[in-house]
Design a protein around this motif. Structure first.
Motif, PDB file in Angstrom:
ATOM      1  N   ARG A  89       0.835  -1.212   0.000  1.00 15.13           N
ATOM      2  CA  ARG A  89       0.000   0.000   0.000  1.00 15.13           C
ATOM      3  C   ARG A  89       0.865   1.257   0.000  1.00 15.13           C
ATOM      4  O   ARG A  89       0.588   2.230  -0.701  1.00 15.13           O
ATOM      5  CB  ARG A  89      -0.923  -0.013   1.207  1.00 15.13           C
ATOM      6  N   ALA A  90       1.927   1.250   0.810  1.00 17.17           N
ATOM      7  CA  ALA A  90       2.824   2.405   0.858  1.00 17.17           C
ATOM      8  C   ALA A  90       3.521   2.611  -0.481  1.00 17.17           C
ATOM      9  O   ALA A  90       3.660   3.752  -0.939  1.00 17.17           O
ATOM     10  CB  ALA A  90       3.855   2.220   1.969  1.00 17.17           C
ATOM     11  N   ALA A 129       2.376   1.799  -3.386  1.00 16.71           N
ATOM     12  CA  ALA A 129       1.351   2.338  -4.296  1.00 16.71           C
ATOM     13  C   ALA A 129       1.070   3.809  -4.025  1.00 16.71           C
ATOM     14  O   ALA A 129       0.666   4.546  -4.928  1.00 16.71           O
ATOM     15  CB  ALA A 129       0.064   1.529  -4.161  1.00 16.71           C
ATOM     16  N   ASN A 130       1.306   4.257  -2.780  1.00 16.05           N
ATOM     17  CA  ASN A 130       1.070   5.657  -2.396  1.00 16.05           C
ATOM     18  C   ASN A 130       2.314   6.526  -2.489  1.00 16.05           C
ATOM     19  O   ASN A 130       2.316   7.647  -1.994  1.00 16.05           O
ATOM     20  CB  ASN A 130       0.485   5.730  -0.986  1.00 16.05           C
ATOM     21  N   GLY A 131       3.394   5.985  -3.061  1.00 14.86           N
ATOM     22  CA  GLY A 131       4.559   6.826  -3.312  1.00 14.86           C
ATOM     23  C   GLY A 131       5.788   6.589  -2.467  1.00 14.86           C
ATOM     24  O   GLY A 131       6.779   7.313  -2.595  1.00 14.86           O
ATOM     25  N   TRP A 132       5.792   5.601  -1.574  1.00 13.06           N
ATOM     26  CA  TRP A 132       6.981   5.332  -0.769  1.00 13.06           C
ATOM     27  C   TRP A 132       8.062   4.722  -1.643  1.00 13.06           C
ATOM     28  O   TRP A 132       7.833   3.742  -2.337  1.00 13.06           O
ATOM     29  CB  TRP A 132       6.647   4.387   0.378  1.00 13.06           C
ATOM     30  N   THR A 133       9.229   5.337  -1.635  1.00  9.30           N
ATOM     31  CA  THR A 133      10.387   4.813  -2.361  1.00  9.30           C
ATOM     32  C   THR A 133      11.460   4.512  -1.316  1.00  9.30           C
ATOM     33  O   THR A 133      12.176   5.412  -0.881  1.00  9.30           O
ATOM     34  CB  THR A 133      10.894   5.810  -3.417  1.00  9.30           C
ATOM     35  N   PRO A 134      11.572   3.254  -0.905  1.00  6.12           N
ATOM     36  CA  PRO A 134      12.433   2.909   0.228  1.00  6.12           C
ATOM     37  C   PRO A 134      13.914   3.150   0.019  1.00  6.12           C
ATOM     38  O   PRO A 134      14.659   3.279   0.981  1.00  6.12           O
ATOM     39  CB  PRO A 134      12.141   1.426   0.456  1.00  6.12           C
ATOM     40  N   ARG A 135      14.371   3.238  -1.222  1.00 10.97           N
ATOM     41  CA  ARG A 135      15.806   3.438  -1.476  1.00 10.97           C
ATOM     42  C   ARG A 135      16.166   4.891  -1.745  1.00 10.97           C
ATOM     43  O   ARG A 135      17.302   5.197  -2.085  1.00 10.97           O
ATOM     44  CB  ARG A 135      16.250   2.563  -2.641  1.00 10.97           C
ATOM     45  N   THR A 136      15.213   5.793  -1.611  1.00 12.79           N
ATOM     46  CA  THR A 136      15.458   7.219  -1.794  1.00 12.79           C
ATOM     47  C   THR A 136      15.473   7.890  -0.423  1.00 12.79           C
ATOM     48  O   THR A 136      14.528   7.748   0.345  1.00 12.79           O
ATOM     49  CB  THR A 136      14.357   7.855  -2.671  1.00 12.79           C
ATOM     50  N   ALA A 137      16.546   8.609  -0.136  1.00 12.30           N
ATOM     51  CA  ALA A 137      16.675   9.262   1.171  1.00 12.30           C
ATOM     52  C   ALA A 137      15.581  10.309   1.359  1.00 12.30           C
ATOM     53  O   ALA A 137      15.181  10.984   0.416  1.00 12.30           O
ATOM     54  CB  ALA A 137      18.044   9.916   1.293  1.00 12.30           C
ATOM     55  N   GLY A 138      15.119  10.411   2.581  1.00 11.68           N
ATOM     56  CA  GLY A 138      14.098  11.395   2.899  1.00 11.68           C
ATOM     57  C   GLY A 138      13.543  11.165   4.287  1.00 11.68           C
ATOM     58  O   GLY A 138      13.962  10.257   4.999  1.00 11.68           O
ATOM     59  N   ARG A 162       4.911   8.172   6.326  1.00  9.42           N
ATOM     60  CA  ARG A 162       3.888   7.742   7.287  1.00  9.42           C
ATOM     61  C   ARG A 162       2.654   7.228   6.572  1.00  9.42           C
ATOM     62  O   ARG A 162       2.167   7.836   5.639  1.00  9.42           O
ATOM     63  CB  ARG A 162       3.523   8.905   8.193  1.00  9.42           C
ATOM     64  N   LEU A 163       2.188   6.088   7.064  1.00 12.17           N
ATOM     65  CA  LEU A 163       0.978   5.466   6.534  1.00 12.17           C
ATOM     66  C   LEU A 163       0.072   5.154   7.707  1.00 12.17           C
ATOM     67  O   LEU A 163       0.466   4.460   8.647  1.00 12.17           O
ATOM     68  CB  LEU A 163       1.336   4.175   5.784  1.00 12.17           C
TER      69      LEU A 163
END
Length: 103
Positions: free
Chosen positions: A81-82, A84-93, A97-98
């Motif tokens: 779900r995250a 699909a909602n735009g979470w990119t785990p390998r991009t720093a930031g 929150r979900l």
């Protein structure tokens, strides 16, 4: 914020490996610590942490009898779900929150 390896569990979702753990910290869920949550990171390249608030009560709240648990299938669904909602785990930031609604 990086998750310590100790105390985390491994999960593979759609071919990608992640580490996750249930969190009781205030940054995870509501400020009173009354809801159950978990944090997830990419296992090989942790950059952005996914922080999921399940909306369910923790064992510390009177309504949680028996105690609530987080199952791996729930974590996999939260990761999908995250993503699909735009979470990119390998991009720093900052933490992504979900917030899920209680079942």
């Amino acid at each position: 914020m990086t998750l310590a390896t100790k105390g985390t569990r491994r999960i593979v979702v759609d071919g990608a490996e992640y580490r996750w753990r249930v969190s009781r910290r205030h940054w995870c869920c509501d400020y009173e610590g009354a809801t159950l949550g978990y944090a997830v990171q990419d296992a090989r390249h942790p950059a952005t942490t996914l922080v999921v608030d399940t909306g369910r009560p923790t064992a510390r709240t009177p309504a949680a009898v028996p105690a609530q648990v987080v199952m791996p299938r729930e974590v996999a669904a939260g990761i999908r779900r995250a993503r699909a909602n735009g979470w990119t785990p390998r991009t720093a930031g900052p933490p992504f929150r979900l917030r899920l609604s209680a079942l």
